[in-house]
Design an enzyme around this catalytic site. Sequence first.
Site, short mmCIF file in Angstrom:
data_model
loop_
_atom_site.label_atom_id
_atom_site.label_comp_id
_atom_site.label_asym_id
_atom_site.label_seq_id
_atom_site.Cartn_x
_atom_site.Cartn_y
_atom_site.Cartn_z
N CYS A 1 9.10 126.64 43.99
CA CYS A 1 9.52 127.99 43.62
C CYS A 1 8.42 128.78 42.90
CB CYS A 1 10.81 127.96 42.80
SG CYS A 1 10.68 127.27 41.13
N HIS B 1 14.04 127.92 37.69
CA HIS B 1 13.90 128.41 39.06
C HIS B 1 13.54 129.88 39.06
CE1 HIS B 1 14.32 128.07 43.37
NE2 HIS B 1 15.05 129.19 43.38
N HIS C 1 12.89 132.96 48.07
CA HIS C 1 12.57 131.87 47.16
C HIS C 1 12.41 130.56 47.93
CE1 HIS C 1 16.90 130.12 46.48
NE2 HIS C 1 16.86 130.73 47.63
#
Length: 324
Positions: free
Chosen positions: A240, A288, A300
């Site tokens: 990420c 994240h 993402h």
Amino acid sequence: HQGRGSMTRVSLLLTTVVLSVLAPAAPRALAEPSPAEVEQQLSQAWQKLEPVIEQYNKVHSELLANQRASTVLTKQLDPLQRRVDLSLGQVGDIAVRGYWLGRASAANALLASGTPQVMNDRLAMLEYVARQNREKVAEAVELRDSLIAQRGRVESLIARQRRMDADLAAKKKLIQGEIERLEALRLRVYGPVSSNGSLRIGPCPAVSAGGAAGIAVRTACAQIGKPYVWAAAGPESFDCSGLTQYAWKAAGVSLTHFTGAQWRETTPVARADLRPGDLVFFYSDLHHVGMYVGNGLIVHASRAGVPVKMARLDTMPYMGARRP
């Protein structure tokens, strides 16, 4: 800034995660788990693993930064060492000359013809030359010692972080093995069905953007479909924070490969003011991150087994946004 206590905490965290993830499930009847149960297992496992991955990214990024700092200090130290050696050599020569000639020089200053003022001036000049040499050497030695101390601290930190980095990397096989086991279970339940059709849920970017943000968001969109690989930052695979780092690097902006650092390195943005290119962070520990692409959508790198894709902003616990 990572000390032994921090290393121990991360090591304990990783050990706890690995043990909890790898703990055998309670015996089931012959029934195969349902797709929903498999997805729940994957989600639960990933919520435990991704914070550990970001801790790995944090340590690895700090390791690289400190290695660069050590290299710079070493380059500064070498010419300074030569200056100090030269100065010490000059002082040695001065000391030898002073031993043999010092008394004669002082006597000459006292006996030389002229007024008492001339004699005082000559004595003052002798003292001035000696003092200047002492000060010159003392300054160079002090600077050299300071650099040596700094390099020692950096190298000590690098050694600790390298051990930590190696410890995390050694457990990579355990983590990856568990993810592969869950993915194999998912494949057995679902069959070999491609999910490429769901990777884009609208145009990407959803809203046009110019400037650096436009470059970053178009770069992120261009990575859709590439595989998730933890600790990867492109160009063929991403995690990420590696994806957001890669996208903004294309726009000339440097970000650290770690969600916590990216949060600190950027400017807060209210949810109502989101623009394409902004970084959006999820979960209470900010483990994240994705990139906002407009109209409530993000791009993402979500987790192992799932390619880089688009998603809706409200599909995860939203914690805030930042603008590089």
